[in-house]
Scaffold this active site. Sequence first.
Site, PDB file in Angstrom:
ATOM      1  N   GLU A   1      32.346  28.765  38.953  1.00  0.00           N
ATOM      2  CA  GLU A   1      31.222  28.398  39.831  1.00  0.00           C
ATOM      3  C   GLU A   1      31.677  28.339  41.284  1.00  0.00           C
ATOM      4  O   GLU A   1      31.535  27.317  41.970  1.00  0.00           O
ATOM      5  CB  GLU A   1      30.561  27.089  39.358  1.00  0.00           C
ATOM      6  CG  GLU A   1      29.939  27.257  37.981  1.00  0.00           C
ATOM      7  CD  GLU A   1      28.925  26.201  37.568  1.00  0.00           C
ATOM      8  OE1 GLU A   1      28.817  25.163  38.233  1.00  0.00           O
ATOM      9  OE2 GLU A   1      28.229  26.437  36.555  1.00  0.00           O
TER      10      GLU A   1
ATOM     11  N   GLU B   1      29.020  29.998  30.472  1.00  0.00           N
ATOM     12  CA  GLU B   1      28.523  28.657  30.110  1.00  0.00           C
ATOM     13  C   GLU B   1      27.027  28.781  29.879  1.00  0.00           C
ATOM     14  O   GLU B   1      26.316  29.330  30.727  1.00  0.00           O
ATOM     15  CB  GLU B   1      28.742  27.655  31.253  1.00  0.00           C
ATOM     16  CG  GLU B   1      30.191  27.339  31.518  1.00  0.00           C
ATOM     17  CD  GLU B   1      30.371  26.296  32.628  1.00  0.00           C
ATOM     18  OE1 GLU B   1      29.442  25.511  32.895  1.00  0.00           O
ATOM     19  OE2 GLU B   1      31.460  26.279  33.221  1.00  0.00           O
TER      20      GLU B   1
HETATM   21  O1  AHR Z   1      29.449  22.189  31.707  1.00  0.00           O
HETATM   22  C1  AHR Z   1      29.333  21.231  32.704  1.00  0.00           C
HETATM   23  C2  AHR Z   1      29.454  21.833  34.099  1.00  0.00           C
HETATM   24  O2  AHR Z   1      28.417  22.732  34.298  1.00  0.00           O
HETATM   25  C3  AHR Z   1      30.676  22.653  34.362  1.00  0.00           C
HETATM   26  O3  AHR Z   1      31.779  21.888  34.727  1.00  0.00           O
HETATM   27  C4  AHR Z   1      30.256  23.519  35.496  1.00  0.00           C
HETATM   28  O4  AHR Z   1      30.913  24.758  35.504  1.00  0.00           O
HETATM   29  C5  AHR Z   1      28.767  23.654  35.301  1.00  0.00           C
HETATM   30  O5  AHR Z   1      28.061  23.342  36.436  1.00  0.00           O
END
Ligand code: AHR
Length: 498
Positions: free
Chosen positions: A170, A296
């Site tokens: 991110e 994710e």
């Molecule tokens: O999964 C939780 C958080 O979500 C992670 O640390 C981040 O990459 C995303 O914003």
Amino acid sequence: MAATIDILLDEPIATIDPNVYGHFAEHLGECIYDGVWTGEGEAGRLVEGVVAALRRVRPAVLRWPGGCFADDYHWQDGIGPVANRPRRINIHWGEVVESNEFGTHEFVRLCRAIGAAPYFCGNVGSGSPRELRDWVEYCNFPGDTAWSALRAANGDPEPFNIHYWGVGNESWGCGGNFTPEEYAAHYRRFSTYLRDFGGDPPYLIACGPNRNDLDWTERFFTKLHEGRGFGRIHGYAPHYYTSNRDGHAGTDTAYTDDQWYALLAQATEMEALIVGQRAVMDRFDPERKIGMIIDEWGTWHPPTPGRNPRFLWQQNTLRDALVAALSLDIFGRHADTVVMANIAQTVNVLQALLLTEGERVITTPTYHVYDLYAPHQGAQALRVAIDAPTIGFAAPGGAGALAALTGSASLRDRILTLTVVNPGIGAPVEATITPRGAAVSGAIEETVLTHDDIHAHNTFDAPDTVTLSAPRAVTASGGTFTHTFASQSVTRLTIPLR
Ligand code: AHR
């Protein structure tokens, strides 16, 4: 309600990469400590129940140590005698003290125990190219250098051969707050030094956008290329959460019928992301040498009262299970595009597969979807044409609509696996199913995940409230058969073919 499902055996899509059934474990809340790891100091160990449950769903890959945590993680803190490891603040997740008792060697042990390939996410935000290239050498170099000798001294003379390396996380946010151009410049610099170090060349993954942000992708690839070629990049990783943080779709366990549908409809937007992002990537990478990774994904509900809001603990109901199934079906339908996808997160955080209390472990409805869908891993995805009515519902911005049936199919050794989601509350759907290009031979087996209560979930007192039905034989022969998909359900049909 009635529908038709045609499974087109002469329209293979691609092999479903087993890595699409990947997972993500971050130093966040109770995912690592009190999740996969228990005990303190030298007495620290993997939680057996977690290892056993994860093995069963065949996790192909496991991403670690973050997430946001990764860009403030310095790997040398997590090696060597446990008593000597420095204590640090976890600045992203509650400012709790990170003991570093779970580090590189412990993570590799976990991966080996559950049968997953390790995926390390490197620190770009607060780290240096040197720190990251040294981590690769420490893990992977088989010869005799200071780093490989240190790895051996720490108990592992054989290289770990870590294949997957994320270059930041991110980077548009917690990973450095870069613009796409700034991140592209950092990516090029860091990746220059991530060599093979005597093993397989590392598979390098660049951070993609949040959700379907086309501008980020356009600008990142424009800058990365700049007439010089891309350099080292193998994967590109957008993140997509079915985000209910503001509560527009209720909470983890309390929601109306409309909110049930609103959240599920949001999950289906994953498909537009995959198509949209790939269309931009195709302009820069028409031969599709760079794979798309949904690094994710999962549900993110409002904080649970009584829990530390920074620990992101949430319950997991039948609704979350349907989000998982809708998403895995989308990945199957786009098996020619998505090469890895990691649900967030494995234990006790966000859309967890497992919840723990001490060393007690329960499986969530989402876990059962992974169990149900396991036959898709590594099988040949087939195109499926579904004709079904839509379900209308009241959504925050007006009227919403959701298909009454969606699904995906795959083939392995003349066994066809069809998975289908029926989101309709109290609305079974009868479908006429035709495997086009083959005939059914023998008994079809049906396994279902459903519950009369759309809010149903598992607790430590009632751990099997939502669980898979016993497999049931469905009679059919020849070319076409009918099947009724239960209300609010996920179904797997295992269909032997001639
Ligand atoms: O999964 C939780 C958080 O979500 C992670 O640390 C981040 O990459 C995303 O914003």
